[in-house]
Design a protein around this motif. Structure first.
Motif, PDB file in Angstrom:
ATOM      1  N   ASP A  57       0.826  -1.212   0.000  1.00 38.79           N
ATOM      2  CA  ASP A  57       0.000   0.000   0.000  1.00 38.79           C
ATOM      3  C   ASP A  57       0.859   1.261   0.000  1.00 38.79           C
ATOM      4  O   ASP A  57       0.538   2.247  -0.663  1.00 38.79           O
ATOM      5  N   THR A  58       1.953   1.230   0.741  1.00 40.28           N
ATOM      6  CA  THR A  58       2.857   2.384   0.786  1.00 40.28           C
ATOM      7  C   THR A  58       3.451   2.649  -0.594  1.00 40.28           C
ATOM      8  O   THR A  58       3.448   3.782  -1.074  1.00 40.28           O
ATOM      9  N   LEU A  59       3.941   1.605  -1.240  1.00 41.42           N
ATOM     10  CA  LEU A  59       4.531   1.760  -2.573  1.00 41.42           C
ATOM     11  C   LEU A  59       3.485   2.204  -3.588  1.00 41.42           C
ATOM     12  O   LEU A  59       3.768   3.034  -4.456  1.00 41.42           O
ATOM     13  N   TRP A  60       2.263   1.676  -3.482  1.00 39.83           N
ATOM     14  CA  TRP A  60       1.184   2.096  -4.388  1.00 39.83           C
ATOM     15  C   TRP A  60       0.925   3.593  -4.226  1.00 39.83           C
ATOM     16  O   TRP A  60       0.814   4.317  -5.215  1.00 39.83           O
ATOM     17  N   ALA A  61       0.802   4.054  -2.989  1.00 44.55           N
ATOM     18  CA  ALA A  61       0.536   5.478  -2.732  1.00 44.55           C
ATOM     19  C   ALA A  61       1.673   6.346  -3.267  1.00 44.55           C
ATOM     20  O   ALA A  61       1.425   7.409  -3.864  1.00 44.55           O
ATOM     21  N   MET A  62       2.909   5.904  -3.085  1.00 42.39           N
ATOM     22  CA  MET A  62       4.055   6.664  -3.576  1.00 42.39           C
ATOM     23  C   MET A  62       4.037   6.764  -5.097  1.00 42.39           C
ATOM     24  O   MET A  62       4.229   7.839  -5.670  1.00 42.39           O
ATOM     25  N   GLU A  63       3.799   5.635  -5.767  1.00 46.59           N
ATOM     26  CA  GLU A  63       3.766   5.619  -7.228  1.00 46.59           C
ATOM     27  C   GLU A  63       2.628   6.484  -7.769  1.00 46.59           C
ATOM     28  O   GLU A  63       2.810   7.248  -8.721  1.00 46.59           O
ATOM     29  N   GLU A  64       1.442   6.365  -7.179  1.00 47.74           N
ATOM     30  CA  GLU A  64       0.298   7.150  -7.630  1.00 47.74           C
ATOM     31  C   GLU A  64       0.558   8.649  -7.458  1.00 47.74           C
ATOM     32  O   GLU A  64       0.207   9.448  -8.318  1.00 47.74           O
ATOM     33  N   ALA A  65       1.160   9.026  -6.343  1.00 50.78           N
ATOM     34  CA  ALA A  65       1.461  10.438  -6.106  1.00 50.78           C
ATOM     35  C   ALA A  65       2.463  10.957  -7.143  1.00 50.78           C
ATOM     36  O   ALA A  65       2.302  12.060  -7.671  1.00 50.78           O
ATOM     37  N   LEU A  66       3.482  10.165  -7.445  1.00 48.54           N
ATOM     38  CA  LEU A  66       4.457  10.567  -8.460  1.00 48.54           C
ATOM     39  C   LEU A  66       3.789  10.719  -9.825  1.00 48.54           C
ATOM     40  O   LEU A  66       4.049  11.680 -10.547  1.00 48.54           O
TER      41      LEU A  66
END
Length: 166
Positions: A57-66
């Motif tokens: 979930d953390t990596l998903w949120a980071m990728e989506e924000a980028l």
């Protein structure tokens, strides 16, 4: 703070952390303390905090924000950092001209192999004023370079001061 302040569009930064790790003290050995961040020049009014359930979930949120380009930078605290996830995050940052910082214990493995740089931070005893944080900062790896170095870095009089270690 420098990434946020350099952003001409005044976009916020996103800090993602796993909720369970924060309940246990977090990878940064404590909860986010806004007055401490303000003391170090971080404009907390432009800092978004996201509490996630796990590394995925953390990596998903980071990728989506980028990918959204709505943030000046993303920072994620992770329990583990797998090579495939590291590569996806690196590609998202590179494709969308963003900055991604991943913090994880880094116990073994080569998860940072796709990172532009890899750093190790270690706490050091304060010198002089007991309220001034002090770290040993080591550049472990820089892509396309064989350079490595170590610095003694401390927060002093409202700014970072660094001395090269030999």
């Amino acid at each position: 703070s420098r990434l946020m302040l350099a952003d001409e569009h005044a976009c916020p930064a996103l800090w993602c952390m796993i909720q369970l790790l924060q309940q246990l003290g977090g990878l940064l050995s404590g909860l986010v303390y806004p007055p401490g961040l303000q003391m170090m020049g971080v404009p907390v009014e432009r800092l978004l905090l996201a509490y996630t359930n796990n590394d995925a979930d953390t990596l998903w949120a980071m990728e989506e924000a980028l990918q959204s380009r709505a943030v000046s930078a993303v920072l994620g605290e992770l329990n583990r950092f797998e090579p495939v996830a590291a590569r996806r995050l690196q590609l998202a940052a590179q494709t969308h001209a963003g900055t991604a910082l991943a913090l994880w214990p880094g116990k073994g493995g080569n998860a940072a192999s796709f990172a532009e740089t890899r750093w190790r931070l270690t706490n050091l005893p304060s010198t002089g004023n007991m309220m001034e944080p002090h770290w040993k900062v080591t550049l472990v790896r820089a892509r396309r370079s064989a350079v490595t170095a170590e610095w003694s870095v401390r927060w002093q009089d409202g700014r970072l001061a660094a001395d090269t270690l030999e």
